[in-house]
Enzyme design. Sequence first.
Site, short mmCIF file in Angstrom:
data_model
loop_
_atom_site.label_atom_id
_atom_site.label_comp_id
_atom_site.label_asym_id
_atom_site.label_seq_id
_atom_site.Cartn_x
_atom_site.Cartn_y
_atom_site.Cartn_z
N ASP A 67 58.67 2.11 94.77
CA ASP A 67 59.79 1.53 95.46
C ASP A 67 60.32 0.94 94.12
O ASP A 67 59.47 0.24 93.29
CB ASP A 67 59.29 0.67 96.49
CG ASP A 67 60.47 -0.13 97.15
OD1 ASP A 67 61.46 0.72 97.58
OD2 ASP A 67 60.47 -1.51 97.55
N SER A 68 61.89 0.73 94.11
CA SER A 68 62.25 0.23 92.90
C SER A 68 63.87 -0.62 93.39
O SER A 68 64.17 -0.62 94.25
CB SER A 68 62.51 0.96 91.82
OG SER A 68 63.45 2.45 92.41
N PHE A 145 72.60 6.55 88.19
CA PHE A 145 72.97 6.46 89.70
C PHE A 145 73.01 4.93 90.01
O PHE A 145 72.73 4.02 89.19
CB PHE A 145 72.05 7.08 90.46
CG PHE A 145 70.57 6.72 90.47
CD1 PHE A 145 69.84 6.93 89.46
CD2 PHE A 145 70.19 5.77 91.65
CE1 PHE A 145 68.54 6.37 89.34
CE2 PHE A 145 68.79 5.30 91.58
CZ PHE A 145 68.07 5.72 90.46
N TYR A 147 72.65 1.20 90.25
CA TYR A 147 73.41 0.09 89.68
C TYR A 147 73.54 0.23 87.95
O TYR A 147 73.88 -0.72 87.40
CB TYR A 147 72.60 -1.22 89.96
CG TYR A 147 72.45 -1.73 91.38
CD1 TYR A 147 73.35 -2.53 91.86
CD2 TYR A 147 71.51 -1.27 92.18
CE1 TYR A 147 73.25 -2.94 93.18
CE2 TYR A 147 71.35 -1.64 93.35
CZ TYR A 147 72.46 -2.50 94.21
OH TYR A 147 72.35 -2.86 95.20
N ARG A 174 60.78 2.70 85.59
CA ARG A 174 60.00 3.86 86.21
C ARG A 174 59.11 4.52 85.06
O ARG A 174 57.95 4.54 85.30
CB ARG A 174 60.93 5.16 86.74
CG ARG A 174 60.46 5.36 88.05
CD ARG A 174 61.50 6.41 88.78
NE ARG A 174 62.88 6.23 88.60
CZ ARG A 174 63.58 5.32 89.13
NH1 ARG A 174 62.96 4.65 90.16
NH2 ARG A 174 64.78 4.99 88.86
P1 IMP Z 1 64.14 3.03 96.66
O1 IMP Z 1 64.60 4.54 96.51
O2 IMP Z 1 63.67 2.62 97.93
O3 IMP Z 1 63.23 2.67 95.55
O4 IMP Z 1 65.51 2.11 96.39
C1 IMP Z 1 65.93 2.00 94.99
C2 IMP Z 1 67.34 1.50 95.00
O5 IMP Z 1 67.41 0.56 94.13
C3 IMP Z 1 68.37 2.48 94.75
O6 IMP Z 1 69.11 2.61 95.68
C4 IMP Z 1 69.25 2.03 93.69
O7 IMP Z 1 70.31 1.12 94.29
C5 IMP Z 1 68.37 1.10 92.84
N1 IMP Z 1 67.82 1.50 91.77
C6 IMP Z 1 66.36 1.75 91.64
N2 IMP Z 1 66.09 2.17 90.28
C7 IMP Z 1 67.48 2.39 89.83
C8 IMP Z 1 68.10 2.78 88.50
O8 IMP Z 1 66.97 3.37 87.58
N3 IMP Z 1 69.34 2.68 88.49
C9 IMP Z 1 70.12 2.22 89.19
N4 IMP Z 1 69.70 1.68 90.19
C10 IMP Z 1 68.40 1.75 90.70
#
Ligand code: IMP
Length: 193
Positions: A67-68, A145, A147, A174
């Site tokens: 989760d990120s 992608f 932000y 990551r």
């Molecule tokens: P997840 O897929 O639930 O982890 O959601 C991550 C969300 O955080 C994504 O939809 C992006 O909006 C943002 N995000 C996470 N990692 C990145 C990155 O490396 N670059 C840009 N946005 C990110």
Amino acid sequence: MGKLVIASGNKGKIREFEEYLGELGLQLCPKPAHLEIPETGTTFLENARLKASQTALATHCFALADDSGLEVDALGGAPGVYSARYGATDAERIDRLLTELGERPSPARFVCAIAVADPQGKIVAEAVGTCAGEIVHTPRGSQGFGYDPIFYVPQYQMTFGEMSPALKGQISHRAHALAQLLPQLRQLRFEGD
Ligand code: IMP
């Protein structure tokens, strides 16, 4: 060969995980398409743990989940765990963030939590990685992608959106999480699918 289910529907993420985890000699499988686990946690790590253990229980295999998101200091850490749900599209999410920030400069960080569960759903490895930067008020660059175009890394004088995928892949949240996770995974015996 041991099997590891990647609890993500995102092909880009699965490719990244394949690159990092290749040395483990595991068969990496996508999660079943019907399996959707709500992200009800209040931290990145809680969500990663939840998705890893639920996926492991549903598939009877080892499972890895991440989760990120982006934390902006001047917004009290928002959008945080709501990063993906902050708007309907990447452009709307960026617009909303810049509107809420106004003219203020702000430090920010990307955070990535990764958890691995065994086939019984027990968490057996986990890591959190971060990448520090600042928000720029005018989006820059078309790589990446989410932000990426508003996340500026002073050390490289570029936004993530201006960086080559190779450079972003070395310094990203990551990458840092995976670097911590890998030694833990080397200690595990992957079996039982
Ligand atoms: P997840 O897929 O639930 O982890 O959601 C991550 C969300 O955080 C994504 O939809 C992006 O909006 C943002 N995000 C996470 N990692 C990145 C990155 O490396 N670059 C840009 N946005 C990110």
